[in-house]
Write a protein that holds these residues in place. Structure first.
Motif, PDB file in Angstrom:
ATOM      1  N   ALA A  73       0.832  -1.212   0.000  1.00 42.84           N
ATOM      2  CA  ALA A  73       0.000   0.000   0.000  1.00 42.84           C
ATOM      3  C   ALA A  73       0.863   1.256   0.000  1.00 42.84           C
ATOM      4  N   LEU A  74       0.281   2.291  -0.595  1.00 43.56           N
ATOM      5  CA  LEU A  74       0.880   3.626  -0.544  1.00 43.56           C
ATOM      6  C   LEU A  74      -0.051   4.512   0.271  1.00 43.56           C
ATOM      7  N   HIS A  75       0.468   5.100   1.326  1.00 39.15           N
ATOM      8  CA  HIS A  75      -0.328   6.022   2.142  1.00 39.15           C
ATOM      9  C   HIS A  75       0.120   7.435   1.775  1.00 39.15           C
ATOM     10  N   ARG A  76      -0.617   7.976   0.803  1.00 41.57           N
ATOM     11  CA  ARG A  76      -0.187   9.266   0.251  1.00 41.57           C
ATOM     12  C   ARG A  76      -0.274  10.373   1.298  1.00 41.57           C
ATOM     13  N   ASP A  77       0.806  11.142   1.398  1.00 43.02           N
ATOM     14  CA  ASP A  77       0.875  12.315   2.275  1.00 43.02           C
ATOM     15  C   ASP A  77       0.696  11.977   3.758  1.00 43.02           C
ATOM     16  N   ALA A  78       0.947  10.713   4.114  1.00 43.61           N
ATOM     17  CA  ALA A  78       0.868  10.349   5.541  1.00 43.61           C
ATOM     18  C   ALA A  78       1.902  11.134   6.355  1.00 43.61           C
ATOM     19  N   VAL A  79       3.096  11.316   5.805  1.00 46.54           N
ATOM     20  CA  VAL A  79       4.131  12.053   6.535  1.00 46.54           C
ATOM     21  C   VAL A  79       3.794  13.546   6.564  1.00 46.54           C
ATOM     22  N   THR A  80       3.212  14.031   5.478  1.00 42.33           N
ATOM     23  CA  THR A  80       2.783  15.440   5.447  1.00 42.33           C
ATOM     24  C   THR A  80       1.803  15.712   6.586  1.00 42.33           C
ATOM     25  N   ARG A  81       0.870  14.744   6.803  1.00 39.91           N
ATOM     26  CA  ARG A  81      -0.105  14.920   7.895  1.00 39.91           C
ATOM     27  C   ARG A  81       0.592  14.827   9.257  1.00 39.91           C
ATOM     28  N   ASP A  82       1.524  13.853   9.390  1.00 38.19           N
ATOM     29  CA  ASP A  82       2.260  13.735  10.661  1.00 38.19           C
ATOM     30  C   ASP A  82       3.002  15.031  10.984  1.00 38.19           C
ATOM     31  N   ALA A 102       4.061   7.393   3.095  1.00 36.81           N
ATOM     32  CA  ALA A 102       4.487   6.147   3.746  1.00 36.81           C
ATOM     33  C   ALA A 102       4.140   4.987   2.826  1.00 36.81           C
ATOM     34  N   LEU A 103       5.084   4.080   2.686  1.00 32.16           N
ATOM     35  CA  LEU A 103       4.863   2.863   1.902  1.00 32.16           C
ATOM     36  C   LEU A 103       4.759   1.697   2.869  1.00 32.16           C
ATOM     37  N   GLU A 104       3.740   0.863   2.648  1.00 33.34           N
ATOM     38  CA  GLU A 104       3.528  -0.274   3.537  1.00 33.34           C
ATOM     39  C   GLU A 104       4.068  -1.540   2.871  1.00 33.34           C
ATOM     40  N   LEU A 105       4.856  -2.279   3.630  1.00 35.94           N
ATOM     41  CA  LEU A 105       5.424  -3.529   3.123  1.00 35.94           C
ATOM     42  C   LEU A 105       5.005  -4.686   4.012  1.00 35.94           C
ATOM     43  N   GLU A 106       4.941  -5.862   3.398  1.00 37.43           N
ATOM     44  CA  GLU A 106       4.499  -7.053   4.112  1.00 37.43           C
ATOM     45  C   GLU A 106       5.455  -8.201   3.815  1.00 37.43           C
ATOM     46  N   ARG A 107       5.695  -9.014   4.833  1.00 32.93           N
ATOM     47  CA  ARG A 107       6.445 -10.261   4.668  1.00 32.93           C
ATOM     48  C   ARG A 107       5.506 -11.394   5.054  1.00 32.93           C
ATOM     49  N   ARG A 108       5.083 -12.185   4.074  1.00 31.31           N
ATOM     50  CA  ARG A 108       4.205 -13.313   4.367  1.00 31.31           C
ATOM     51  C   ARG A 108       5.008 -14.420   5.040  1.00 31.31           C
TER      52      ARG A 108
END
Ligand SMILES: CC(C)(COP(=O)(O)OP(=O)(O)OC[C@H]1O[C@@H](n2cnc3c(N)ncnc32)[C@H](O)[C@@H]1OP(=O)(O)O)[C@@H](O)C(=O)NCCC(=O)NCCS
Length: 115
Positions: A73-82, A102-108
């Motif tokens: 997932a891409l959380h657009r402007d999450a850091v801008t809001r923080d 913020a970019l969300e990464l997952e390890r299955r």
């Protein structure tokens, strides 16, 4: 000597890695800590690990993707809001890249079930 720190927060189905740092970088501490968390997660029957990385952190994005993590997932402007709450967060990050998302990464840890 190699040192590192990993912190995680349990959540349904697994855990979120909330901190990973190595000192000095490039001597294997980060890889060893992540591998140890994967072993722990499999022992506990977790399905996945998850984390957030900022868009400027290209070394970390490379690091994780080469170790089996996938972008989910891409959380657009999450850091801008923080930054509105924490004005000390810099506007420009690693390598001169504007620090915004913020970019969300997952390890299955187990294969994803078929829909
Ligand atoms: C990203 C980080 C945790 C990796 O841990 P590490 O102990 O440096 O990594 P290792 O020695 O196990 O593995 C080396 C790999 O890390 C990569 N790397 C990432 N950042 C690096 C850095 N600043 N210096 C050296 N190598 C780095 C290398 O390219 C190498 O990748 P490769 O083996 O796929 O070619 C660590 O470099 C670090 O603390 N970075 C700053 C904090 C950070 O960005 N944390 C992640 C936030 S989501």
């Amino acid at each position: 000597m190699r040192r590192g720190c990993l912190a995680y927060s349990p959540e349904p189905g697994g855990a979120e890695v909330v901190l990973l740092a190595a000192d000095p970088p490039g001597r294997g501490a980060g890889s060893a800590l992540l591998a140890a968390l994967e072993v722990l997660g499999r022992t506990r029957g977790w399905q996945r690990l998850r984390l957030l990385a900022t868009n400027d952190n290209t070394p970390a994005l490379r690091f994780y993707q080469r170790r089996g993590w996938d972008l989910i997932a891409l959380h657009r402007d999450a850091v801008t809001r923080d930054r509105r709450l924490k004005p000390e967060i810099p506007a420009v990050g690693h390598g001169g890249i504007p620090l915004r998302h913020a970019l969300e990464l997952e390890r299955r840890l187990v294969p994803e079930e078929e829909p």
